[in-house]
Structures are given as structure tokens and as C-alpha cells.
Design a protein around this motif. Sequence first.
Motif, PDB file in Angstrom:
ATOM      1  N   UNK A  58      16.305  -5.590 -27.870  1.00 26.85           N
ATOM      2  CA  UNK A  58      15.397  -4.462 -27.680  1.00 26.85           C
ATOM      3  C   UNK A  58      16.147  -3.134 -27.571  1.00 26.85           C
ATOM      4  N   UNK A  59      17.280  -3.136 -26.897  1.00 30.68           N
ATOM      5  CA  UNK A  59      18.032  -1.887 -26.739  1.00 30.68           C
ATOM      6  C   UNK A  59      18.425  -1.327 -28.099  1.00 30.68           C
ATOM      7  N   UNK A  60      18.892  -2.183 -28.986  1.00 33.21           N
ATOM      8  CA  UNK A  60      19.256  -1.718 -30.312  1.00 33.21           C
ATOM      9  C   UNK A  60      18.031  -1.204 -31.064  1.00 33.21           C
ATOM     10  N   UNK A  61      16.891  -1.882 -30.911  1.00 34.99           N
ATOM     11  CA  UNK A  61      15.659  -1.429 -31.553  1.00 34.99           C
ATOM     12  C   UNK A  61      15.244  -0.059 -31.046  1.00 34.99           C
ATOM     13  N   UNK A  62      15.323   0.145 -29.730  1.00 37.22           N
ATOM     14  CA  UNK A  62      14.937   1.434 -29.153  1.00 37.22           C
ATOM     15  C   UNK A  62      15.891   2.535 -29.609  1.00 37.22           C
ATOM     16  N   UNK A  63      17.179   2.236 -29.676  1.00 38.94           N
ATOM     17  CA  UNK A  63      18.140   3.239 -30.141  1.00 38.94           C
ATOM     18  C   UNK A  63      17.828   3.690 -31.565  1.00 38.94           C
ATOM     19  N   UNK A  64      17.467   2.753 -32.417  1.00 42.77           N
ATOM     20  CA  UNK A  64      17.109   3.123 -33.776  1.00 42.77           C
ATOM     21  C   UNK A  64      15.859   3.986 -33.832  1.00 42.77           C
ATOM     22  N   UNK A  65      14.896   3.704 -32.963  1.00 42.62           N
ATOM     23  CA  UNK A  65      13.681   4.515 -32.929  1.00 42.62           C
ATOM     24  C   UNK A  65      13.978   5.926 -32.413  1.00 42.62           C
TER      25      UNK A  65
END
Length: 459
Positions: free
Chosen positions: A326-333
Motif C-alpha cells: 500500500x505504501x508504494x501505491x500511495x507514493x505513486x498516487x
Amino acid sequence: MTPRRARAAYAEPAMSTSSPSPEPPRSGLAAARHALRTLTAALGDPTRPGEPLLGNAARPWVRWLPYVVAAGFTVSLLPTTIVVLRNDYGMNGALAGALGVAQTVPLLLAVSRPLQAWWVIFAADLVGAVALAGTPAPGQGTVWPWPPPAIVGYVALSLALGLRERRRTLLAVWLATGTAGILFELVRPVRSDGTWLLMSMLSGVVLLVAGALRERGEARRELAEQATISEAERARRTLLEERTRIARELHDVVAHHMSVITVQADSAPYRLQGLPPEAAEEFGTIAATARESLAEMRRLLGVLRSEESERQGGPEKAPQPGLDELSRLVDGTVRAGVPVELTLSRALGELPSAVGLSAYRIVQEALANVVRHAPGAPTRVSVTPDRTGLTVLVVNGPPPRPAEPLETAGTGHGLVGMRERVRLLGGTLDTGPLADGGYRVAARLPLTEPLTEKDPASA
């Protein structure tokens, strides 16, 4: 004994009767007779008899309009016809009354059965024309073969016919009207004053306009029905595509567990000393069954995987994501321009693979919707577990400044995919707009087993 040549001669006609022979082309007279039979049959084949005109209209006053119009014509034409036939044509009162009723009252029937009403009114008009053939000449103030009230009633009847019947029937009605007028013109040209031509023209125009309006309305209804069917098919196709995609993802999760079972069962005799032969054999059976199940699942995945996904590079090789991604997903967003605040509970422990995958995909779809439909809107993502389930919450506010959405019409896959993932796990999903212009996605994913605690961590 019959010679072979004779037997062949007998057999050829028998064989020729079994194959259809081409129909010879019709001559001009035969084609005319066929067309006449077709038009005559159309006059005896009403369209939707008993169904009121405009009966499918949404507004009540539109459904009642044909009854009101028919009653108005009947009430006004009935006494007028009787008075005109008696005073202007000198007809007997009883005959004038009978013709007046036969020429006007069937207009009420024309609301639901216009073709049957036409038979009655047209026959009454013919009888009236024959009865009026001996009346004074047109120079004395009367017209023939169609009196003015008969023309008005016939035109009103033509309107009802045009709104209900097919083109073939309307053409047959118009030809019958014109033919009757021409015959009266030929039988007594001195008495005729051309009203037959007037009636033919007026009825033809009304039949043409009303028929065009009817066909236009039917075309619009068919287009609306096709649009509704297409929308339903699109929604169904979207649902099936999402279910297939979810099934492919869950296959990877289940295949991992099956592979672990196979390895553990195969290695058990070597890892565990002193196993009896029966137990070692049982472990071998478990490993063989697990390998067979894994092969069947791969065959199932081949059926579910679409040709398009195969053309795009074949099956997915990367492992399915979980909450640790999730952290990587949020960083991309965030890099896409959407400020996102992520909150993971300290009590978050080891989750079942299907639950973790579904939670990740729900957050992924929700953030993708924010990027597409509300770029720049501040967003909060929280994942909170308890003893019985996992709560996933994604809330975005309105964009800080008016911004044009990247997409005005979505594909329909996002919310459908969320619902299917939640339904698969037996959970609940709540989505909808907020009062301040934002949007909320809240999912509850039940857990079949209590969470195992891990070291506290927060993101």
C-alpha cells in the motif's frame, strides 16, 4: 425384363421431383393478381386489435385523448349527418338515422379497432352513396357521392387507421376509397361533382402523415429498447470481466498454497524421522492429489484468461500484491498530484491472502477513481482490523480548485470490481458522494480466523 436404358429413364423424373425447381417469373397480370390478393388480405388482418391508440403513453391525459377526440367527432357528426341527409337530400327519416349512426358511431370503435370500424363506415358510405344517387343535381346545393359529414368522419377515421395499421393496409384502404369514387364517377358522371377526388386526396394525405408519425414513434421506441438492452449487456459484460479478472488473481493465491502443500507432503518423509510406511504413503497421496488439483486450476485459468491478455504478453508472472504494497501505491498516487494520507493500524497482523489482495485492490480502484474524476482532491486511506474483520476506508474531499476531470464517463469496472471482491468474501461495501462534494468508499471484509499479532508498526 426392363432394359437398363428404360430404368434410367424412369429414375430421372423421380430424382428431379426431389430437388426444388426455380419458380418461373410471374407475368404482369399474375403479378397484379398477387398484389391484389395481398392488399385484400391486408384489409382482413388488423394490427393489435383491441389495444387502444396511444395506450402506451406515459401521461394519462395522452392515453385518454383518442377517446375524447372520437367522442367529440361522434357527438357532433351524428346529428349533423341526420339533418343533412333529411333536409338537404330529402332522405327518409329512418334511413337517414340508420346511415347517420352507421357512419359516425363506429368512430368510437376506431380507438381500439380502427380497421373493423373502417369496414362498417366504408360500407355505410357506399350504401349512402347508392341511396343518394337519385337526389337532386349538384346545382341545387347537394354533393355526391360523399356528403360533407361523411368526408369529415372518414378523414377522422383515416387518422386512426394511420396511427395503427401497416403500410400495406393503409395503401389498400386508400385504393379502395379511390376505386369506389371512380366507379361512382363512371356509373353516373352527370350526378358526380368531384367530391370523390377530394375525399381520396384528404384521406390519402392523412393516412400518409399519420403512418409516418406512427413509424417514427415505433423507430424511436425500438432505439430506446435497443439502448436499454445494450446498456444491460454492457453492465453484464463488465461484471463478467471483473469476475474473470478476480478469479485469475485468486488463482495465484490458491496456487501458492497448493504448491506449499505439495512441497510439504513430498518432503515430509525426509523431514520427519521414523514415519511408518502407511503415513509416508498417505503423504505421497496428498502430494499427488495436490499436484493434480494444481494442474486442473491451471487449465481453468487458461479458460478464464482472455485472448487479449495473452496477446499483451501472456500470463502475469509477478506475485499478487497485499497490504504491504500500500505504501508504494500511495507514493505513486502522490506523484500523480493527489495528496494522500495513509493510516495503517498498529494491530495489523498476518492477513489471509485473499483478504489482503481484495483490500489492496479496493484501495487501488478508489485512488484511481480520485485521479480520474477528482484530480488534486485530498484523500485519506485507512485500514483498520479487529477480531472479526478488516475495515478499508477511502475518503476524498472536493478538489482545492475547480479542475476538469480526466474522464467524464468511466468504464464501470471500478465499483463493479469492488462489489465483486467484497461479495466474494461475504463482506459489505458502502459507496457514495459526500455533502461537501467528496466521495466515500467503505468496505468491511470479514476474517475467518482471528489476526495473529505482529510487531507494532505504523505508516
